[in-house]
Design a protein around this motif. Sequence first.
Motif, PDB file in Angstrom:
ATOM      1  N   LEU A  79     -36.832  24.819  24.586  1.00 36.30           N
ATOM      2  CA  LEU A  79     -36.975  25.805  25.464  1.00 36.30           C
ATOM      3  C   LEU A  79     -36.887  25.552  27.004  1.00 36.30           C
ATOM      4  CD1 LEU A  79     -40.024  27.643  23.755  1.00 36.30           C
ATOM      5  CD2 LEU A  79     -37.486  28.347  23.781  1.00 36.30           C
ATOM      6  N   LYS A  80     -37.500  24.330  27.561  1.00 39.31           N
ATOM      7  CA  LYS A  80     -37.750  24.203  28.793  1.00 39.31           C
ATOM      8  C   LYS A  80     -36.203  23.810  29.423  1.00 39.31           C
ATOM      9  CE  LYS A  80     -39.681  21.110  32.297  1.00 39.31           C
ATOM     10  NZ  LYS A  80     -38.854  20.354  32.879  1.00 39.31           N
ATOM     11  N   SER A  81     -35.367  23.197  28.473  1.00 43.97           N
ATOM     12  CA  SER A  81     -34.017  22.796  28.760  1.00 43.97           C
ATOM     13  C   SER A  81     -33.038  23.703  28.951  1.00 43.97           C
ATOM     14  CB  SER A  81     -33.584  21.847  27.598  1.00 43.97           C
ATOM     15  OG  SER A  81     -32.273  21.484  27.809  1.00 43.97           O
ATOM     16  N   THR A  82     -33.153  24.819  27.911  1.00 46.82           N
ATOM     17  CA  THR A  82     -32.107  25.875  28.012  1.00 46.82           C
ATOM     18  C   THR A  82     -32.666  26.972  29.283  1.00 46.82           C
ATOM     19  OG1 THR A  82     -33.599  27.399  26.338  1.00 46.82           O
ATOM     20  CG2 THR A  82     -31.809  26.121  25.734  1.00 46.82           C
ATOM     21  N   PHE A  83     -33.921  27.059  29.471  1.00 41.55           N
ATOM     22  CA  PHE A  83     -34.307  28.027  30.588  1.00 41.55           C
ATOM     23  C   PHE A  83     -33.916  27.227  31.807  1.00 41.55           C
ATOM     24  CE2 PHE A  83     -37.406  29.132  33.875  1.00 41.55           C
ATOM     25  CZ  PHE A  83     -36.786  30.318  34.003  1.00 41.55           C
ATOM     26  N   SER A  84     -34.061  25.947  32.274  1.00 47.32           N
ATOM     27  CA  SER A  84     -33.609  25.076  33.140  1.00 47.32           C
ATOM     28  C   SER A  84     -31.808  25.276  33.443  1.00 47.32           C
ATOM     29  CB  SER A  84     -33.970  23.752  33.273  1.00 47.32           C
ATOM     30  OG  SER A  84     -35.546  23.708  33.251  1.00 47.32           O
ATOM     31  N   LEU A  85     -31.200  25.270  32.400  1.00 50.69           N
ATOM     32  CA  LEU A  85     -29.791  25.294  32.431  1.00 50.69           C
ATOM     33  C   LEU A  85     -29.339  26.408  32.892  1.00 50.69           C
ATOM     34  CD1 LEU A  85     -27.105  23.685  31.949  1.00 50.69           C
ATOM     35  CD2 LEU A  85     -27.104  24.424  29.800  1.00 50.69           C
ATOM     36  N   SER A  86     -29.952  27.617  32.239  1.00 50.48           N
ATOM     37  CA  SER A  86     -29.678  28.912  32.666  1.00 50.48           C
ATOM     38  C   SER A  86     -29.988  29.099  33.923  1.00 50.48           C
ATOM     39  CB  SER A  86     -30.513  29.873  31.718  1.00 50.48           C
ATOM     40  OG  SER A  86     -30.316  31.175  32.043  1.00 50.48           O
ATOM     41  N   PRO A 104     -22.770  41.080  37.111  1.00 52.85           N
ATOM     42  CA  PRO A 104     -22.922  41.213  35.538  1.00 52.85           C
ATOM     43  C   PRO A 104     -23.219  40.099  34.716  1.00 52.85           C
ATOM     44  CG  PRO A 104     -20.685  40.884  36.575  1.00 52.85           C
ATOM     45  CD  PRO A 104     -21.534  40.858  37.571  1.00 52.85           C
ATOM     46  N   PHE A 105     -23.229  39.040  35.240  1.00 50.70           N
ATOM     47  CA  PHE A 105     -23.802  37.598  34.533  1.00 50.70           C
ATOM     48  C   PHE A 105     -25.366  37.603  34.255  1.00 50.70           C
ATOM     49  CE2 PHE A 105     -24.070  36.641  38.996  1.00 50.70           C
ATOM     50  CZ  PHE A 105     -25.346  35.975  38.940  1.00 50.70           C
ATOM     51  N   SER A 106     -26.227  38.633  35.250  1.00 50.88           N
ATOM     52  CA  SER A 106     -27.611  38.337  34.923  1.00 50.88           C
ATOM     53  C   SER A 106     -27.939  38.928  33.596  1.00 50.88           C
ATOM     54  CB  SER A 106     -28.297  39.443  36.116  1.00 50.88           C
ATOM     55  OG  SER A 106     -27.815  40.636  35.793  1.00 50.88           O
ATOM     56  N   PHE A 107     -26.897  39.582  32.818  1.00 54.16           N
ATOM     57  CA  PHE A 107     -27.635  39.697  31.330  1.00 54.16           C
ATOM     58  C   PHE A 107     -27.569  38.252  30.769  1.00 54.16           C
ATOM     59  CE2 PHE A 107     -26.057  40.717  26.797  1.00 54.16           C
ATOM     60  CZ  PHE A 107     -26.991  41.443  26.582  1.00 54.16           C
ATOM     61  N   PHE A 108     -26.831  37.612  30.942  1.00 54.37           N
ATOM     62  CA  PHE A 108     -26.885  36.160  30.278  1.00 54.37           C
ATOM     63  C   PHE A 108     -27.934  35.171  30.752  1.00 54.37           C
ATOM     64  CE2 PHE A 108     -22.596  37.959  29.711  1.00 54.37           C
ATOM     65  CZ  PHE A 108     -22.688  38.041  28.343  1.00 54.37           C
ATOM     66  N   VAL A 109     -28.428  35.610  31.970  1.00 54.17           N
ATOM     67  CA  VAL A 109     -29.617  34.622  32.150  1.00 54.17           C
ATOM     68  C   VAL A 109     -30.639  35.082  31.509  1.00 54.17           C
ATOM     69  CG1 VAL A 109     -30.944  33.970  34.362  1.00 54.17           C
ATOM     70  CG2 VAL A 109     -28.495  34.784  34.875  1.00 54.17           C
ATOM     71  N   LEU A 110     -31.543  33.718  31.107  1.00 56.36           N
ATOM     72  CA  LEU A 110     -32.876  33.713  30.271  1.00 56.36           C
ATOM     73  C   LEU A 110     -33.835  34.216  31.655  1.00 56.36           C
ATOM     74  CD1 LEU A 110     -32.305  30.427  28.271  1.00 56.36           C
ATOM     75  CD2 LEU A 110     -32.265  32.823  27.482  1.00 56.36           C
ATOM     76  N   GLU A 111     -34.619  35.114  31.275  1.00 54.03           N
ATOM     77  CA  GLU A 111     -35.806  35.797  31.882  1.00 54.03           C
ATOM     78  C   GLU A 111     -36.916  34.783  31.820  1.00 54.03           C
ATOM     79  OE1 GLU A 111     -36.143  39.855  31.892  1.00 54.03           O
ATOM     80  OE2 GLU A 111     -33.878  39.976  31.617  1.00 54.03           O
ATOM     81  N   LYS A 112     -37.710  34.426  32.857  1.00 53.86           N
ATOM     82  CA  LYS A 112     -38.939  33.636  32.443  1.00 53.86           C
ATOM     83  C   LYS A 112     -39.980  34.505  31.606  1.00 53.86           C
ATOM     84  CE  LYS A 112     -41.481  30.620  35.636  1.00 53.86           C
ATOM     85  NZ  LYS A 112     -41.863  30.392  36.909  1.00 53.86           N
ATOM     86  N   SER A 113     -40.297  35.593  31.886  1.00 50.40           N
ATOM     87  CA  SER A 113     -41.044  36.292  31.043  1.00 50.40           C
ATOM     88  C   SER A 113     -40.913  36.449  29.515  1.00 50.40           C
ATOM     89  CB  SER A 113     -41.202  37.939  31.470  1.00 50.40           C
ATOM     90  OG  SER A 113     -40.010  38.560  31.286  1.00 50.40           O
ATOM     91  N   LYS A 114     -39.482  36.487  29.300  1.00 53.39           N
ATOM     92  CA  LYS A 114     -39.180  36.615  27.966  1.00 53.39           C
ATOM     93  C   LYS A 114     -39.390  35.386  27.299  1.00 53.39           C
ATOM     94  CE  LYS A 114     -35.876  40.562  28.188  1.00 53.39           C
ATOM     95  NZ  LYS A 114     -34.713  41.259  28.328  1.00 53.39           N
ATOM     96  N   VAL A 115     -38.747  34.292  27.818  1.00 52.40           N
ATOM     97  CA  VAL A 115     -38.984  32.745  27.350  1.00 52.40           C
ATOM     98  C   VAL A 115     -40.574  32.295  27.050  1.00 52.40           C
ATOM     99  CG1 VAL A 115     -38.588  30.729  28.112  1.00 52.40           C
ATOM    100  CG2 VAL A 115     -36.987  32.296  28.564  1.00 52.40           C
ATOM    101  N   PHE A 116     -41.222  32.961  28.076  1.00 50.23           N
ATOM    102  CA  PHE A 116     -42.833  32.797  28.051  1.00 50.23           C
ATOM    103  C   PHE A 116     -43.290  33.291  26.814  1.00 50.23           C
ATOM    104  CE2 PHE A 116     -47.035  34.350  28.532  1.00 50.23           C
ATOM    105  CZ  PHE A 116     -47.896  33.402  28.607  1.00 50.23           C
ATOM    106  N   PHE A 117     -42.947  34.605  26.215  1.00 50.93           N
ATOM    107  CA  PHE A 117     -43.320  35.394  25.224  1.00 50.93           C
ATOM    108  C   PHE A 117     -42.804  34.631  23.957  1.00 50.93           C
ATOM    109  CE2 PHE A 117     -44.636  38.676  28.438  1.00 50.93           C
ATOM    110  CZ  PHE A 117     -45.974  38.595  28.319  1.00 50.93           C
ATOM    111  N   ARG A 118     -41.651  34.521  24.073  1.00 58.15           N
ATOM    112  CA  ARG A 118     -41.028  33.626  22.959  1.00 58.15           C
ATOM    113  C   ARG A 118     -41.950  32.395  22.776  1.00 58.15           C
ATOM    114  NH1 ARG A 118     -35.501  34.518  25.286  1.00 58.15           N
ATOM    115  NH2 ARG A 118     -34.950  36.753  24.601  1.00 58.15           N
TER     116      ARG A 118
END
Length: 142
Positions: A79-86, A104-118
């Motif tokens: 999770l940390k790796s994919t978030f950092s890479l994003s 338009p690329f912001s749709f593919f960026v991992l959002e901190k809040s969503k990663v946190f809740f996952r």
Amino acid sequence: MICDGTSETLIIEILLDALKANKQHHIGMINLTMTLQIVAIGWFISVKDARTYLHEHKSVRLFGLACIMLLMFLHYAMLKSTFSLSSEISEEIQKICEGDSFKPFSFFVLEKSKVFFRALFTLILFLLLLYLVYGTGSRKIV
């Protein structure tokens, strides 16, 4: 630099593809992890023989606990790796497209809040699984 040159466009396409693949990998790993956790919890709760076996064999129970904890740490490292890479890819795209307001690329960026809740949801499932496996050694199986 504004995103209008051919070399910049090619770089952005490559970075955008990497960003998409990273998000797809992230979501796939979350889905796989949660599916396996829910199946394991359901199986453990519904099959008395599994609980009895773990109750009677302490070494197997300890090995199971160690495996669950290892998977938990590997999952959070992913999770940390994919978030950092994003975040890194997003920053690179923003550097190239400095001045463009359309992102338009912001749709593919991992959002901190969503990663946190996952991460929080999978943590709850990991802790429940650890509790179920650990608890088999300390109580009588019904």
